[in-house]
Design a protein around this motif. Structure first.
Motif, PDB file in Angstrom:
ATOM      1  N   VAL A  83       0.864  -1.189   0.000  1.00 30.15           N
ATOM      2  CA  VAL A  83       0.000   0.000   0.000  1.00 30.15           C
ATOM      3  C   VAL A  83       0.897   1.235   0.000  1.00 30.15           C
ATOM      4  CG1 VAL A  83      -1.777   1.279   1.245  1.00 30.15           C
ATOM      5  CG2 VAL A  83      -1.736  -1.195   1.382  1.00 30.15           C
ATOM      6  N   ALA A  84       0.602   2.170  -0.881  1.00 29.34           N
ATOM      7  CA  ALA A  84       1.344   3.433  -0.895  1.00 29.34           C
ATOM      8  C   ALA A  84       1.031   4.217   0.379  1.00 29.34           C
ATOM      9  CB  ALA A  84       0.959   4.250  -2.121  1.00 29.34           C
ATOM     10  N   LYS A  85       2.002   4.946   0.868  1.00 30.03           N
ATOM     11  CA  LYS A  85       1.830   5.733   2.089  1.00 30.03           C
ATOM     12  C   LYS A  85       0.632   6.677   1.984  1.00 30.03           C
ATOM     13  CE  LYS A  85       5.090   7.704   5.348  1.00 30.03           C
ATOM     14  NZ  LYS A  85       6.417   8.339   5.480  1.00 30.03           N
ATOM     15  N   ASP A  86       0.411   7.236   0.806  1.00 27.92           N
ATOM     16  CA  ASP A  86      -0.704   8.165   0.599  1.00 27.92           C
ATOM     17  C   ASP A  86      -2.067   7.468   0.570  1.00 27.92           C
ATOM     18  OD1 ASP A  86       1.059  10.276   0.476  1.00 27.92           O
ATOM     19  OD2 ASP A  86       1.127  10.305  -1.711  1.00 27.92           O
ATOM     20  N   ASP A  87      -2.071   6.134   0.468  1.00 28.35           N
ATOM     21  CA  ASP A  87      -3.324   5.385   0.385  1.00 28.35           C
ATOM     22  C   ASP A  87      -3.633   4.583   1.645  1.00 28.35           C
ATOM     23  OD1 ASP A  87      -3.828   6.281  -2.212  1.00 28.35           O
ATOM     24  OD2 ASP A  87      -2.623   4.667  -3.084  1.00 28.35           O
ATOM     25  N   LEU A  88      -2.924   4.857   2.736  1.00 27.38           N
ATOM     26  CA  LEU A  88      -3.144   4.106   3.972  1.00 27.38           C
ATOM     27  C   LEU A  88      -4.565   4.283   4.486  1.00 27.38           C
ATOM     28  CD1 LEU A  88       0.180   4.879   5.879  1.00 27.38           C
ATOM     29  CD2 LEU A  88      -0.547   2.664   4.965  1.00 27.38           C
ATOM     30  N   ARG A  89      -5.110   3.208   5.027  1.00 26.36           N
ATOM     31  CA  ARG A  89      -6.409   3.265   5.703  1.00 26.36           C
ATOM     32  C   ARG A  89      -6.291   2.473   7.012  1.00 26.36           C
ATOM     33  NH1 ARG A  89     -10.206  -0.859   2.135  1.00 26.36           N
ATOM     34  NH2 ARG A  89      -9.406  -2.755   3.090  1.00 26.36           N
ATOM     35  N   ASP A  92      -4.182  -0.966   8.082  1.00 29.15           N
ATOM     36  CA  ASP A  92      -2.987  -1.289   7.309  1.00 29.15           C
ATOM     37  C   ASP A  92      -1.795  -1.366   8.257  1.00 29.15           C
ATOM     38  OD1 ASP A  92      -4.379  -1.339   4.913  1.00 29.15           O
ATOM     39  OD2 ASP A  92      -3.839   0.711   4.358  1.00 29.15           O
ATOM     40  N   LEU A  93      -0.861  -2.238   7.931  1.00 27.64           N
ATOM     41  CA  LEU A  93       0.340  -2.380   8.743  1.00 27.64           C
ATOM     42  C   LEU A  93       1.452  -1.507   8.159  1.00 27.64           C
ATOM     43  CD1 LEU A  93       0.374  -6.250   9.339  1.00 27.64           C
ATOM     44  CD2 LEU A  93      -0.841  -4.450  10.596  1.00 27.64           C
ATOM     45  N   VAL A  94       2.184  -0.847   9.041  1.00 31.56           N
ATOM     46  CA  VAL A  94       3.299   0.006   8.624  1.00 31.56           C
ATOM     47  C   VAL A  94       4.591  -0.564   9.207  1.00 31.56           C
ATOM     48  CG1 VAL A  94       1.964   2.103   8.221  1.00 31.56           C
ATOM     49  CG2 VAL A  94       2.771   1.606  10.528  1.00 31.56           C
ATOM     50  N   PHE A  95       5.674  -0.475   8.420  1.00 32.86           N
ATOM     51  CA  PHE A  95       6.927  -1.131   8.789  1.00 32.86           C
ATOM     52  C   PHE A  95       8.102  -0.171   8.722  1.00 32.86           C
ATOM     53  CE2 PHE A  95       4.002  -4.311   7.267  1.00 32.86           C
ATOM     54  CZ  PHE A  95       4.080  -5.272   8.260  1.00 32.86           C
ATOM     55  N   ASP A 112      -5.531   9.421  10.321  1.00 28.09           N
ATOM     56  CA  ASP A 112      -5.064  10.764  10.655  1.00 28.09           C
ATOM     57  C   ASP A 112      -3.542  10.841  10.819  1.00 28.09           C
ATOM     58  OD1 ASP A 112      -5.621  13.456  11.084  1.00 28.09           O
ATOM     59  OD2 ASP A 112      -5.703  13.213  13.261  1.00 28.09           O
ATOM     60  N   GLY A 113      -2.824  10.035  10.037  1.00 25.64           N
ATOM     61  CA  GLY A 113      -1.366  10.058  10.080  1.00 25.64           C
ATOM     62  C   GLY A 113      -0.761   9.384  11.299  1.00 25.64           C
ATOM     63  N   GLU A 114      -1.562   8.619  12.035  1.00 26.44           N
ATOM     64  CA  GLU A 114      -1.080   7.994  13.269  1.00 26.44           C
ATOM     65  C   GLU A 114      -1.102   6.475  13.182  1.00 26.44           C
ATOM     66  OE1 GLU A 114      -2.078  11.275  16.642  1.00 26.44           O
ATOM     67  OE2 GLU A 114      -3.665   9.836  16.212  1.00 26.44           O
ATOM     68  N   PHE A 115      -0.229   5.859  13.964  1.00 24.76           N
ATOM     69  CA  PHE A 115      -0.198   4.406  14.038  1.00 24.76           C
ATOM     70  C   PHE A 115       0.009   3.976  15.480  1.00 24.76           C
ATOM     71  CE2 PHE A 115       4.177   5.634  13.691  1.00 24.76           C
ATOM     72  CZ  PHE A 115       4.933   4.653  14.327  1.00 24.76           C
ATOM     73  N   ALA A 116      -0.528   2.808  15.800  1.00 28.67           N
ATOM     74  CA  ALA A 116      -0.372   2.228  17.129  1.00 28.67           C
ATOM     75  C   ALA A 116       0.702   1.152  17.041  1.00 28.67           C
ATOM     76  CB  ALA A 116      -1.697   1.624  17.590  1.00 28.67           C
ATOM     77  N   TYR A 133      11.656  10.488  13.794  1.00 33.34           N
ATOM     78  CA  TYR A 133      12.215   9.142  14.004  1.00 33.34           C
ATOM     79  C   TYR A 133      11.560   8.135  13.065  1.00 33.34           C
ATOM     80  CZ  TYR A 133      13.736   4.846  16.223  1.00 33.34           C
ATOM     81  OH  TYR A 133      14.288   3.614  16.454  1.00 33.34           O
ATOM     82  N   TYR A 134      10.234   8.129  13.019  1.00 37.19           N
ATOM     83  CA  TYR A 134       9.529   7.155  12.186  1.00 37.19           C
ATOM     84  C   TYR A 134       9.536   7.557  10.719  1.00 37.19           C
ATOM     85  CZ  TYR A 134       8.349   5.110  16.592  1.00 37.19           C
ATOM     86  OH  TYR A 134       8.455   4.538  17.826  1.00 37.19           O
ATOM     87  N   ARG A 135       9.427   8.826  10.417  1.00 39.65           N
ATOM     88  CA  ARG A 135       9.462   9.284   9.029  1.00 39.65           C
ATOM     89  C   ARG A 135      10.760   8.836   8.363  1.00 39.65           C
ATOM     90  NH1 ARG A 135       9.975  14.856   9.550  1.00 39.65           N
ATOM     91  NH2 ARG A 135      12.202  14.478   9.430  1.00 39.65           N
ATOM     92  N   ASP A 136      11.870   8.974   9.077  1.00 39.91           N
ATOM     93  CA  ASP A 136      13.176   8.643   8.510  1.00 39.91           C
ATOM     94  C   ASP A 136      13.422   7.134   8.418  1.00 39.91           C
ATOM     95  OD1 ASP A 136      13.551  11.366   8.419  1.00 39.91           O
ATOM     96  OD2 ASP A 136      14.929  11.429  10.130  1.00 39.91           O
ATOM     97  N   ARG A 137      12.640   6.332   9.111  1.00 40.14           N
ATOM     98  CA  ARG A 137      12.854   4.886   9.147  1.00 40.14           C
ATOM     99  C   ARG A 137      11.740   4.084   8.467  1.00 40.14           C
ATOM    100  NH1 ARG A 137      15.263   7.497  13.066  1.00 40.14           N
ATOM    101  NH2 ARG A 137      17.273   6.777  13.850  1.00 40.14           N
ATOM    102  N   TYR A 138      10.744   4.787   7.930  1.00 37.14           N
ATOM    103  CA  TYR A 138       9.619   4.129   7.266  1.00 37.14           C
ATOM    104  C   TYR A 138      10.113   3.347   6.055  1.00 37.14           C
ATOM    105  CZ  TYR A 138       5.179   3.601   4.798  1.00 37.14           C
ATOM    106  OH  TYR A 138       4.093   3.097   4.144  1.00 37.14           O
ATOM    107  N   VAL A 139       9.613   2.115   5.901  1.00 37.10           N
ATOM    108  CA  VAL A 139      10.009   1.279   4.770  1.00 37.10           C
ATOM    109  C   VAL A 139       8.828   0.990   3.846  1.00 37.10           C
ATOM    110  CG1 VAL A 139      10.951  -0.965   4.055  1.00 37.10           C
ATOM    111  CG2 VAL A 139      11.876   0.205   6.081  1.00 37.10           C
ATOM    112  N   THR A 140       7.735   0.469   4.398  1.00 36.02           N
ATOM    113  CA  THR A 140       6.622   0.044   3.558  1.00 36.02           C
ATOM    114  C   THR A 140       5.352  -0.106   4.389  1.00 36.02           C
ATOM    115  OG1 THR A 140       5.953  -1.581   1.863  1.00 36.02           O
ATOM    116  CG2 THR A 140       7.016  -2.455   3.850  1.00 36.02           C
ATOM    117  N   ALA A 141       4.267  -0.360   3.699  1.00 34.10           N
ATOM    118  CA  ALA A 141       2.991  -0.671   4.362  1.00 34.10           C
ATOM    119  C   ALA A 141       2.339  -1.815   3.605  1.00 34.10           C
ATOM    120  CB  ALA A 141       2.073   0.547   4.370  1.00 34.10           C
ATOM    121  N   ARG A 142       1.534  -2.582   4.322  1.00 32.76           N
ATOM    122  CA  ARG A 142       0.838  -3.718   3.729  1.00 32.76           C
ATOM    123  C   ARG A 142      -0.619  -3.711   4.161  1.00 32.76           C
ATOM    124  NH1 ARG A 142       4.301  -6.026   0.021  1.00 32.76           N
ATOM    125  NH2 ARG A 142       3.227  -7.997   0.220  1.00 32.76           N
TER     126      ARG A 142
END
Length: 155
Positions: A83-89, A92-95, A112-116, A133-142
């Motif tokens: 999933v593209a970062k702009d299409d997260l719902r 979705d899992l973020v890595f 709203d741009g947040e993750f648990a 911290y997370y912006r610089d280390r973001y890899v992908t989403a599924r």
């Protein structure tokens, strides 16, 4: 005068305190996350006694019958569809690559741009994808949940 000063102090406390999260969703996903906020980090943990990041994901996703997910964040990052970062719902899992050697941390997008996630230093918490911290280390989403599971989460 004493009552006036106490009132001012109370107002100051009220207006300077910050909520755990600015995300005010009433979704089922957010409710499930709120139930375990603050749960301590435990390496290999998959219960409310303590979670690691992938164990937290498994625990929350099980609440929505989202199917079988692998146990580790690195293997979870291969499940579902990209999933593209702009299409997260929601759901979705973020890595993230937090150790410099591939996927080493994961969370669940809650909107709203947040993750648990379960942070090794702070336990289960909500963070923003835009935090440096997370912006610089973001890899992908599924996307790993079915439309049925997504409907349950979003309600």
């Amino acid at each position: 005068m004493k009552k006036f000063i106490l009132s001012l102090m109370g107002a100051a406390v009220l207006f300077t305190s910050t909520p755990v999260s600015t995300y005010a969703s009433t979704s089922s996903l957010n409710s499930e996350v709120q139930e375990v906020l603050g749960t301590p980090y435990q390496w290999g943990g998959t219960t409310t006694a303590g979670f690691d990041c992938s164990g937290f994901i498994l625990y929350i996703m099980e609440k929505f019958n989202s199917g079988d997910l692998p146990r580790t964040s690195a293997s979870q990052a291969k499940a579902g569809t990209p999933v593209a970062k702009d299409d997260l719902r929601e759901g979705d899992l973020v890595f993230f690559n937090t150790l410099g050697s591939g996927i080493s941390h994961a969370g669940i997008y809650i909107g709203d741009g947040e993750f648990a996630h379960s942070s090794s230093s702070k336990g289960v918490r909500i963070s923003k994808l835009t935090d440096s911290y997370y912006r610089d280390r973001y890899v992908t989403a599924r996307r790993v949940v079915s439309e049925t599971s997504y409907s349950k989460m979003a309600n």
